[in-house]
Design a protein around this motif. Sequence first.
Motif: not given
Length: 340
Positions: A171-179, A190-195, A198-202, A215-224
């Motif tokens: 399925r299609s996803r919109v991700l905000e990659p972090l690491h 490791l990315a935040y899935c806007t759909d 929540d944070w998830a590992v892909f 679009h720019s990724a939003q400023a978010r607190q890392p999951p750990a």
Amino acid sequence: MWDTSERLLKLLSLLQRQQEWSSNSLAEELGVTARTITRDISRLRSLGYPVTTRKGHGGGYTLQNGAVLPPIMFEAKEAAAVLLALEDYATTAGTSAHARTALEKLQRVMPSRVQAATKALASHTTTIDLGSPIGVDTPDTDVTTLLLLSRCCRDGRQLNCTYRHYSGKSRSRVLEPLHLVRAMGRWYLLAYCTDDQDWAVFRADRITDAKLSPHSAQARQPPATDLDEYVSQAIAKGWQQVTATVRVYAAKAEIQHWISPAWGTVTEESADTCIVEAGADTYDSIARWLLLTKAEQTIITPPELAHSFEHIALQSQRAATSWAPEEEPPNTKPPVKAAT
């Protein structure tokens, strides 16, 4: 139109690409005449590059191995692959110094566009040692996708893509990659899935149709705080589709190196026994892995693991009983006469 020096470099690049080129094919690639190709080949030879000619129908030019290393031109994805390989090699004892100097030389001469891409990948990637899966193919990951993911990490951009789940559904996803993490022969993002919000590992090899979002990724607190540990736990959870607990009759120090963090834990019970809590994709995988320890074991839970040990034992027994010595071929040689 090419100038002479640029044309010679391009000609070298073509000769490196495949084993043999015909004069007409080279002329077509460079947009020049066959006579120009002949002159350029002579120039390369005068500079020390061993270009041989095979005449006649089906003949052509071949760049042989020689004492001089010709200029090598990399595309961005090729440069990234070479630099990643050298980064790994640079951590190997006994070869790190040579790998590091080679890495520095390559980085200095890379075009700025390629340098930026490879630096983004290097600065947003870590490698963690979780062991190696047994009997599992290591999938190829498109380097272009890795470069795009690292760019999103660096620039804080969203990514539009299609992701294939473990079940096979996409399925299609919109991700905000972090690491990005390399582990067990695979790449993980490791990315935040806007759909899912929540944070998830892909798995990077399951990401297709990746495109940079406007679009720019939003400023978010890392999951750990420790991103590698977070990814390690996610990988372990993904691998451990089934779990089991076993008492192993050996000291913890003798068993510890067999159980990587991705597979489970080893807890000392006494000086001569330890408890292994292991997980894998199937009970058969757990059983085969535990047999590698060569230690006596008692299953604590679940009974399905006992069935797997029984299945492996029967399989081994069939293999043992199927063996039969080959019959000696009849002696067809004539008898040897005694010397007189």
